[in-house]
Design a protein around this motif. Structure first.
Motif, PDB file in Angstrom:
ATOM      1  N   TYR A  83      -1.573   3.603  -1.948  1.00 24.01           N
ATOM      2  CA  TYR A  83      -2.569   3.014  -2.845  1.00 24.01           C
ATOM      3  C   TYR A  83      -3.271   1.843  -2.186  1.00 24.01           C
ATOM      4  CZ  TYR A  83       1.533   0.060  -3.390  1.00 24.01           C
ATOM      5  OH  TYR A  83       2.613  -0.727  -3.118  1.00 24.01           O
ATOM      6  N   SER A  84      -4.387   1.475  -2.775  1.00 21.80           N
ATOM      7  CA  SER A  84      -5.078   0.230  -2.422  1.00 21.80           C
ATOM      8  C   SER A  84      -5.358  -0.510  -3.721  1.00 21.80           C
ATOM      9  CB  SER A  84      -6.369   0.498  -1.667  1.00 21.80           C
ATOM     10  OG  SER A  84      -7.237   1.311  -2.430  1.00 21.80           O
ATOM     11  N   ALA A 100       1.116  12.240 -13.918  1.00 22.67           N
ATOM     12  CA  ALA A 100       0.172  13.078 -14.661  1.00 22.67           C
ATOM     13  C   ALA A 100      -1.270  12.628 -14.420  1.00 22.67           C
ATOM     14  CB  ALA A 100       0.498  13.040 -16.156  1.00 22.67           C
ATOM     15  N   LEU A 101      -1.495  11.324 -14.369  1.00 24.32           N
ATOM     16  CA  LEU A 101      -2.845  10.815 -14.110  1.00 24.32           C
ATOM     17  C   LEU A 101      -3.310  11.172 -12.703  1.00 24.32           C
ATOM     18  CD1 LEU A 101      -2.560   7.336 -15.857  1.00 24.32           C
ATOM     19  CD2 LEU A 101      -4.072   9.200 -16.554  1.00 24.32           C
ATOM     20  N   MET A 102      -2.409  11.061 -11.727  1.00 30.49           N
ATOM     21  CA  MET A 102      -2.784  11.427 -10.358  1.00 30.49           C
ATOM     22  C   MET A 102      -3.089  12.918 -10.244  1.00 30.49           C
ATOM     23  SD  MET A 102      -0.456   9.050  -7.820  1.00 30.49           S
ATOM     24  CE  MET A 102       1.142   9.468  -8.541  1.00 30.49           C
ATOM     25  N   LEU A 154      -5.669  -1.572  -9.708  1.00 25.93           N
ATOM     26  CA  LEU A 154      -5.607  -0.433  -8.787  1.00 25.93           C
ATOM     27  C   LEU A 154      -7.020  -0.023  -8.388  1.00 25.93           C
ATOM     28  CD1 LEU A 154      -3.058   2.328  -9.873  1.00 25.93           C
ATOM     29  CD2 LEU A 154      -3.125   1.088  -7.707  1.00 25.93           C
ATOM     30  N   ASP A 155      -7.224   0.135  -7.103  1.00 25.41           N
ATOM     31  CA  ASP A 155      -8.496   0.669  -6.620  1.00 25.41           C
ATOM     32  C   ASP A 155      -8.370   2.175  -6.412  1.00 25.41           C
ATOM     33  OD1 ASP A 155     -11.192   0.342  -5.715  1.00 25.41           O
ATOM     34  OD2 ASP A 155     -10.445   0.696  -3.676  1.00 25.41           O
ATOM     35  N   HIS A 156      -7.256   2.580  -5.812  1.00 30.21           N
ATOM     36  CA  HIS A 156      -7.026   3.995  -5.533  1.00 30.21           C
ATOM     37  C   HIS A 156      -5.519   4.216  -5.427  1.00 30.21           C
ATOM     38  CE1 HIS A 156      -7.367   7.978  -3.714  1.00 30.21           C
ATOM     39  NE2 HIS A 156      -6.506   7.569  -2.801  1.00 30.21           N
ATOM     40  N   GLY A 163       0.777  -1.235   0.000  1.00 29.05           N
ATOM     41  CA  GLY A 163       0.000   0.000   0.000  1.00 29.05           C
ATOM     42  C   GLY A 163       0.804   1.278   0.000  1.00 29.05           C
ATOM     43  N   GLU A 164       2.120   1.188   0.046  1.00 27.26           N
ATOM     44  CA  GLU A 164       2.941   2.400  -0.040  1.00 27.26           C
ATOM     45  C   GLU A 164       4.317   2.033  -0.576  1.00 27.26           C
ATOM     46  OE1 GLU A 164       4.074   6.242   2.782  1.00 27.26           O
ATOM     47  OE2 GLU A 164       2.288   5.031   3.198  1.00 27.26           O
TER      48      GLU A 164
END
Length: 418
Positions: A411-412, A267-269, A384-386, A143-144
Motif C-alpha cells: 500500500y501507499s 472484499a473491498l480489494m 490510504l492512497d492505494h 508500505g507492506e
C-alpha cells in the motif's frame, strides 16, 4: 458427492477455510436439502439448517429451541474428554451464549447497559484515538505488512480490553489464548500437545481469578468490576459463570470484529469499484459498507439449538432432543433473503443479515463492533492512497468462529493531516 461426504464436509474445519468450497456446498444444501439430517463420522448426528428464514424461525422461539446442552461442533471424543474433566458437564464454560431463560435474561442484564449506544458515547473518543493509532502503525510498516497480524487483531483487542479493564501489557496473553480457543482445530493456531481446550480455558480462568480478587478489593469503572461484584437475586453469581463471563467478553469481544475488519478489506480489494465508491464518499456509504462487511464475513459460523418439543421445520419432523446446526454464513448468502447474495454491495438495503444472531440471543456487542469498524475505516479511507494484495490470503481452519489469519498487503498512504 455422496451423502457421507456431504455430512463430513459440513463438520470439517478445512471447509470453512476454503470459502468457495464452503459456499458451493451450502448453495447446494439450500437448494436440495435445506433442513438436512446429518450423520458425520466422529460426531453425534444433528439437523443442518441452511436457510435464512428457517434459522429465524428457530431463533425467535427460544422457548422451543434451547442453547443448552449442545452449542458448538465438537467430536464425540472431545465431548467425552470434557465430561471426564468436568465431572459430567458437557461444556468447559457456561457463558451467556450457553444459557437459556431465566439465567440468560438475568446474566445478560448485568452488563447490557455497558454495550448500548448511550454508554458507548463515553468511549467514542477513545475508540477514535485507537483507530488513529493503528492506522499510524500501518503507515509505520512502510508500505507492506500482514493486515491481520499487524493491525486487525490488535485494534479491537485494545478496545475491548479497555472496556473490560485488562491492562495493555497483558494483551498478548489474551490474544494467544483467544486464538488457541477459536483456532483449536487449526494446526497453526492450536496449542501444542493439547487435543482439547482445557489448558487454554484453565489459563483464562487463572488470569480472571486474579483480576476478580483485585476488583473486589479495588473496584473500578470497568466491566471486570461489574462481573467480579455481580449478584442475582441478592446472591453472588457462581464462580464458573463469572469466569465464563470474562472469557466471552474477552474473546468474542474482539476476534469477531478483527475478522470483519480484515475480511471487509479483502472484499473491498476484490471489488475495486465498491472500494472507489466508498473512498469517494465515506459519509454516504460507510454505514452500509460495514453491514455488508459483517454479512460477507459472518465471523460466527454456527451455533446449535436443541429442540425442547417435537416440531416441523420445512416439512422435516424434528423430535424433542434433536440438535439443529444454525449455519449463519449460509443464511447470509441465501438467494431467497438477499438479491445477488454473492455480490459484495456496500449499498445493499435492506441488509437483514444474521451475523449477530437473531432473537433473544442477538449479539450483546453489536453496537460496539460497528462503532469500532466505523472508526477504523474512517481513518483508513482518509489516509490510504492505494492498497493491493501482496500474497495469498489464508483463513482459519475452524467451523465455529473463524476468519482471515493472514492478509498480506502492499500500500501507499497520504501524508497525515496536521
Amino acid at each position: 458427492m455422496s451423502d457421507k461426504k456431504i455430512d463430513n464436509a459440513i463438520v470439517d474445519p478445512k471447509t470453512y477455510a476454503h470459502v468457495d468450497e464452503f459456499h458451493e456446498l451450502f448453495t447446494r444444501l439450500r437448494k436440495e436439502d435445506p433442513v438436512r439430517w446429518t450423520e458425520p463420522d466422529e460426531y453425534r448426528p444433528f439437523w443442518t439448517v441452511a436457510k435464512h428464514a428457517d434459522i429465524m424461525e428457530v431463533e425467535r422461539q427460544n422457548d422451543k429451541f434451547l442453547n443448552d446442552p449442545r452449542l458448538t461442533l465438537q467430536t464425540i471424543e472431545v465431548e467425552e474428554k470434557v465430561k471426564e474433566f468436568t465431572g459430567g458437564q458437557s461444556k468447559l464454560i457456561r457463558s451467556l451464549v450457553d444459557m437459556d431463560n431465566p439465567d440468560h435474561r438475568n446474566y445478560r442484564g448485568l452488563t447490557q447497559a455497558w454495550f448500548m449506544p448511550p454508554n458507548l458515547k463515553a468511549i467514542s473518543a477513545r475508540v477514535d484515538a485507537l483507530a488513529e493509532k493503528y492506522v499510524d502503525r500501518l503507515e509505520e510498516k512502510g508500505g507492506e505488512c500482514d493486515f491481520v497480524s499487524d493491525v486487525a487483531v490488535w485494534y479491537p483487542l485494545r478496545v475491548i480490553m479497555t472496556v473490560l479493564g485488562v491492562p495493555e501489557e497483558d494483551e498478548p496473553i489474551m490474544l494467544k489464548l483467544t486464538q488457541e480457543l477459536f483456532g483449536s482445530t487449526d494446526p497453526e493456531l492450536r496449542r501444542e500437545n493439547a487435543d482439547f481446550n482445557v489448558n487454554t480455558v484453565t489459563d483464562f480462568f487463572n488470569y480472571f481469578n486474579a483480576l476478580t480478587e483485585d476488583r473486589r478489593k479495588n473496584p473500578k469503572d470497568d466491566v471486570a468490576s461489574v462481573i467480579a461484584n455481580a449478584t442475582i437475586d441478592g446472591e453472588p453469581i457462581g464462580h464458573l459463570e463469572a469466569m465464563s463471563y470474562y472469557v466471552i467478553v474477552a474473546t468474542a469481544g474482539h476476534d469477531t470484529t478483527s475478522s470483519t475488519a480484515a475480511g471487509g478489506l479483502l472484499a473491498l480489494m476484490q471489488n475495486p469499484e465498491q472500494f472507489a465508491k466508498l473512498k469517494a464518499d465515506p459519509d454516504k456509504y460507510l454505514n452500509g459498507a460495514i453491514d455488508e462487511m459483517i454479512r460477507w464475513t459472518t465471523p460466527v459460523k454456527h451455533f446449535f439449538r436443541t429442540a425442547a418439543v417435537d416440531y416441523e421445520l420445512r416439512g422435516k419432523k424434528i423430535k424433542a432432543g434433536d440438535n439443529l446446526l444454525m449455519c449463519y454464513w449460509s443464511a447470509n448468502r441465501d438467494e431467497d433473503a438477499f438479491d445477488d447474495p454473492f455480490t459484495f454491495n456496500i449499498e445493499r438495503s435492506p441488509n437483514k443479515h444474521l451475523a449477530f444472531g437473531y432473537g433473544a440471543h442477538l449479539c450483546l456487542g453489536q453496537h460496539l463492533a460497528k462503532m469500532e469498524i466505523k472508526a477504523l475505516y474512517k481513518e483508513l479511507l482518509a489516509r490510504l492512497d492505494h492498497i493491493e494484495l501482496a500474497g495469498d490470503p489464508a483463513f482459519v481452519e475452524a467451523s465455529f468462529v473463524s476468519g482471515l489469519k493472514r492478509l498480506p498487503v502492499r500500500y501507499s498512504m497520504k501524508r497525515k493531516a496536521a
